[in-house]
Design an enzyme around this catalytic site. Structure first.
Site, PDB file in Angstrom:
ATOM      1  N   GLU A  35     -15.851  -4.154  -0.290  1.00  0.00           N
ATOM      2  CA  GLU A  35     -16.294  -3.767  -1.635  1.00  0.00           C
ATOM      3  C   GLU A  35     -15.478  -4.511  -2.699  1.00  0.00           C
ATOM      4  O   GLU A  35     -16.024  -4.973  -3.701  1.00  0.00           O
ATOM      5  CB  GLU A  35     -16.154  -2.243  -1.834  1.00  0.00           C
ATOM      6  CG  GLU A  35     -17.134  -1.399  -1.030  1.00  0.00           C
ATOM      7  CD  GLU A  35     -16.763  -1.278   0.451  1.00  0.00           C
ATOM      8  OE1 GLU A  35     -15.621  -1.627   0.820  1.00  0.00           O
ATOM      9  OE2 GLU A  35     -17.622  -0.838   1.241  1.00  0.00           O
ATOM     10  N   THR A  81       0.819  -1.220   0.000  1.00  0.00           N
ATOM     11  CA  THR A  81       0.000   0.000   0.000  1.00  0.00           C
ATOM     12  C   THR A  81       0.853   1.270   0.000  1.00  0.00           C
ATOM     13  O   THR A  81       1.896   1.323   0.655  1.00  0.00           O
ATOM     14  CB  THR A  81      -0.929  -0.019   1.233  1.00  0.00           C
ATOM     15  OG1 THR A  81      -1.643  -1.259   1.236  1.00  0.00           O
ATOM     16  CG2 THR A  81      -1.919   1.123   1.214  1.00  0.00           C
ATOM     17  N   GLU A 108      -3.480 -14.789   2.393  1.00  0.00           N
ATOM     18  CA  GLU A 108      -3.609 -13.636   3.292  1.00  0.00           C
ATOM     19  C   GLU A 108      -5.079 -13.398   3.657  1.00  0.00           C
ATOM     20  O   GLU A 108      -5.419 -13.150   4.820  1.00  0.00           O
ATOM     21  CB  GLU A 108      -3.016 -12.402   2.603  1.00  0.00           C
ATOM     22  CG  GLU A 108      -3.224 -11.144   3.406  1.00  0.00           C
ATOM     23  CD  GLU A 108      -2.609  -9.902   2.769  1.00  0.00           C
ATOM     24  OE1 GLU A 108      -1.662 -10.038   1.975  1.00  0.00           O
ATOM     25  OE2 GLU A 108      -3.081  -8.804   3.088  1.00  0.00           O
ATOM     26  N   HIS A 161     -22.973  -5.548  26.839  1.00  0.00           N
ATOM     27  CA  HIS A 161     -22.184  -5.233  28.045  1.00  0.00           C
ATOM     28  C   HIS A 161     -22.643  -3.907  28.679  1.00  0.00           C
ATOM     29  O   HIS A 161     -22.130  -3.519  29.727  1.00  0.00           O
ATOM     30  CB  HIS A 161     -20.697  -5.128  27.719  1.00  0.00           C
ATOM     31  CG  HIS A 161     -19.965  -6.443  27.718  1.00  0.00           C
ATOM     32  ND1 HIS A 161     -20.101  -7.379  26.734  1.00  0.00           N
ATOM     33  CD2 HIS A 161     -19.080  -6.964  28.607  1.00  0.00           C
ATOM     34  CE1 HIS A 161     -19.327  -8.416  26.994  1.00  0.00           C
ATOM     35  NE2 HIS A 161     -18.700  -8.194  28.135  1.00  0.00           N
ATOM     36  N   HIS A 166      -0.921  -3.712 -14.586  1.00  0.00           N
ATOM     37  CA  HIS A 166      -0.318  -4.594 -13.596  1.00  0.00           C
ATOM     38  C   HIS A 166       1.025  -5.146 -14.056  1.00  0.00           C
ATOM     39  O   HIS A 166       1.720  -5.810 -13.299  1.00  0.00           O
ATOM     40  CB  HIS A 166      -1.285  -5.736 -13.268  1.00  0.00           C
ATOM     41  CG  HIS A 166      -1.736  -6.483 -14.465  1.00  0.00           C
ATOM     42  ND1 HIS A 166      -2.723  -6.017 -15.298  1.00  0.00           N
ATOM     43  CD2 HIS A 166      -1.312  -7.643 -14.991  1.00  0.00           C
ATOM     44  CE1 HIS A 166      -2.903  -6.871 -16.288  1.00  0.00           C
ATOM     45  NE2 HIS A 166      -2.061  -7.868 -16.128  1.00  0.00           N
ATOM     46  N   THR A 173     -10.800  -4.810   0.787  1.00  0.00           N
ATOM     47  CA  THR A 173     -12.017  -4.328   1.467  1.00  0.00           C
ATOM     48  C   THR A 173     -13.229  -5.201   1.091  1.00  0.00           C
ATOM     49  O   THR A 173     -13.186  -5.962   0.122  1.00  0.00           O
ATOM     50  CB  THR A 173     -12.333  -2.875   1.043  1.00  0.00           C
ATOM     51  OG1 THR A 173     -12.649  -2.873  -0.367  1.00  0.00           O
ATOM     52  CG2 THR A 173     -11.161  -1.940   1.294  1.00  0.00           C
ATOM     53  N   ILE A 192       2.007   0.085   6.874  1.00  0.00           N
ATOM     54  CA  ILE A 192       2.763  -1.172   6.835  1.00  0.00           C
ATOM     55  C   ILE A 192       2.903  -1.771   8.244  1.00  0.00           C
ATOM     56  O   ILE A 192       3.588  -1.217   9.114  1.00  0.00           O
ATOM     57  CB  ILE A 192       4.153  -0.960   6.168  1.00  0.00           C
ATOM     58  CG1 ILE A 192       3.978  -0.294   4.801  1.00  0.00           C
ATOM     59  CG2 ILE A 192       4.902  -2.287   6.064  1.00  0.00           C
ATOM     60  CD1 ILE A 192       3.013  -0.972   3.829  1.00  0.00           C
ATOM     61  N   THR A 193       2.235  -2.915   8.420  1.00  0.00           N
ATOM     62  CA  THR A 193       2.261  -3.608   9.715  1.00  0.00           C
ATOM     63  C   THR A 193       3.647  -4.204   9.953  1.00  0.00           C
ATOM     64  O   THR A 193       4.258  -4.737   9.025  1.00  0.00           O
ATOM     65  CB  THR A 193       1.183  -4.718   9.714  1.00  0.00           C
ATOM     66  OG1 THR A 193      -0.061  -4.100   9.404  1.00  0.00           O
ATOM     67  CG2 THR A 193       1.098  -5.418  11.063  1.00  0.00           C
ATOM     68  N   GLN A 242     -35.108 -13.182  27.095  1.00  0.00           N
ATOM     69  CA  GLN A 242     -35.236 -13.828  25.795  1.00  0.00           C
ATOM     70  C   GLN A 242     -34.696 -12.962  24.648  1.00  0.00           C
ATOM     71  O   GLN A 242     -34.080 -13.472  23.709  1.00  0.00           O
ATOM     72  CB  GLN A 242     -36.708 -14.173  25.532  1.00  0.00           C
ATOM     73  CG  GLN A 242     -36.865 -15.106  24.352  1.00  0.00           C
ATOM     74  CD  GLN A 242     -38.314 -15.433  24.061  1.00  0.00           C
ATOM     75  OE1 GLN A 242     -39.162 -14.544  24.018  1.00  0.00           O
ATOM     76  NE2 GLN A 242     -38.598 -16.708  23.867  1.00  0.00           N
TER      77      GLN A 242
END
Ligand SMILES: Cc1cc2nc3c(=O)[nH]c(=O)nc-3n(C[C@H](O)[C@H](O)[C@H](O)COP(=O)(O)OP(=O)(O)OC[C@H]3O[C@@H](n4cnc5c(N)ncnc54)[C@H](O)[C@@H]3O)c2cc1C
Length: 368
Positions: free
Chosen positions: A356, A112, A231, A327, A167, A354, A143-144, A268
């Protein structure tokens, strides 16, 4: 795995969430126990297992009540490093796999960019060959493991592509932390997934050795597309397992909390809501396991994976809304795990494609 998560992960998640990272010692511990190389060849320290072993890792890690811890670990094990065994040369595997399996080399995936996410083919980070290096210039975001990582699986443009075939001309690189011209420009501040670090990265004429090209020059998009099914299945697993834990926590809470002279669990309206959510989760589990089995068997599974990712992550968000609601005020308090779950799980209809985009993929397969 479950015993390990109960004993050595869950008790620390509050601390790691507050710190915005998981400690190096935890990565090493995961490595020591063999959890970072479940599918890698035994000659590099891996366990030689299959994708279903990784699914177990994902499910159990996600039950630790910190989405960020599970996300960080699974980005390393499933969303980045598998590209090395899939497309890496023997020399690349020999160089990097032992450190990856031992938890000494933490991995990140850099696709990304600030200007493009869903539209992967529009990425503009460039890699230009000069002799025995590629010079990379551009930036990546979200970026994780990007702030504290060591090895980045980076996508960059090596060719121009054409308007019709955008691409083409994308390649993948193995980029080590510390190269000149490579900086972590920002640690990003997020709504949830707080224990996983998320970075914006900048590259300015960063010289990446030519031998660190991963796979075939110009075929990076196709390589990435092939790995996305893994992924996305894993994203669905993480959302599903965390939601299952949150639902269990909610049931326990309803049993304990009294109102109008009896436990809430007797009402209920609430019991039926739990029944609906449990049914949705069971349906999601069936879809996700089905997609995982197809992927593990090497079968065509793009539609099934997209359906599993779409359904499981949307269901998990419905669970989040209702878990907080049931909760009451405590659901809005940081000390209750469902509060963190609701923030964490919001990511899953966005990252790894996503909802979408999942619908686009499914619709294309229906209408074509
Ligand atoms: C916490 C976090 C961690 C992440 N980790 C990583 C990582 O490690 N590595 C990495 O490379 N990326 C990572 N990402 C990026 C993530 O994969 C992207 O955010 C995601 O793919 C969406 O891209 P975008 O944010 O650019 O949104 P956009 O693509 O700009 O989309 C914006 C909105 O438009 C919608 N949209 C876009 N195209 C269409 C279309 N054709 N039809 C209908 N609607 C459309 C989208 O669904 C979305 O709702 C991470 C993101 C987050 C938030």
């Amino acid at each position: 795995m479950r015993a390990f998560v109960d004993k050595e992960v869950t008790p620390h998640v509050a601390e790691w969430e507050a710190a915005g990272r998981i400690p190096r010692s935890f990565w090493k511990r995961l490595g020591e126990l063999g959890f970072l190389g479940l599918e890698f060849p035994t000659e590099f320290g891996g366990a030689g297992g299959d994708f279903l072993a990784s699914i177990v890792l994902g499910e159990e890690m996600a039950r630790c009540r910190s989405g960020g811890v599970a996300f960080s670990v699974l980005v390393h094990t499933d969303m980045s490093s598998p590209w090395l065994t899939r497309y890496g040369t023997e020399a690349q595997q020999r160089k990097y796999l032992p450190g990856i399996v031992a938890g000494e080399t933490v991995c990140a995936l850099g696709i990304t960019e600030p200007g493009t996410g869903s539209d992967m083919a529009a990425l503009t980070t460039r890699a230009v060959r000069h002799g025995d290096v590629y010079r990379i210039t551009g930036s990546k975001t979200f970026i994780t493991n990007g702030v504290y990582g060591d090895l980045y699986f980076l996508a960059a443009r090596t060719g121009s592509g054409t308007a019709q075939r955008r691409h083409e001309g994308i390649s993948m690189f193995l980029v080590e932390r510390g190269l000149p011209g490579f900086t972590v420009s920002r640690k990003l501040d997020k709504t949830g997934m707080r224990a996983s670090d998320t970075a914006e990265l900048a590259f300015q004429d960063c010289p990446v050795p030519a031998e660190n090209l991963l796979g075939v020059e110009g075929r990076g998009f196709q390589q990435l597309a092939a790995g996305l099914q893994r992924e996305r299945t894993m994203a669905a697993v993480l959302a599903l397992a965390a939601a299952s834990q949150a639902l269990e926590d909610t049931v326990a809470y309803l049993r304990e909390r009294h109102a109008f002279g009896e436990p809430l669990a007797q009402r209920q309206a609430l019991r039926h809501r739990i029944a609906d959510l449990a049914t949705d989760l069971e349906a999601a589990r069936a879809l996700v396991y089905h997609a995982a089995m197809l992927y593990a068997a090497g079968e065509e599974c793009v539609k099934e994976v997209s359906m599993a990712k779409l359904f499981a992550t949307e269901v998990a968000n419905r669970v989040a809304y209702q878990a907080v609601q049931m909760h009451g005020g405590y659901g809005y308090m940081r000390e209750f795990p469902v509060e963190g779950f609701a923030r964490d799980v919001r990511l899953w209809t966005i990252a790894s494609g996503t909802s979408e985009i999942m619908r686009e993929i499914i619709a294309r397969r229906i209408f074509e």
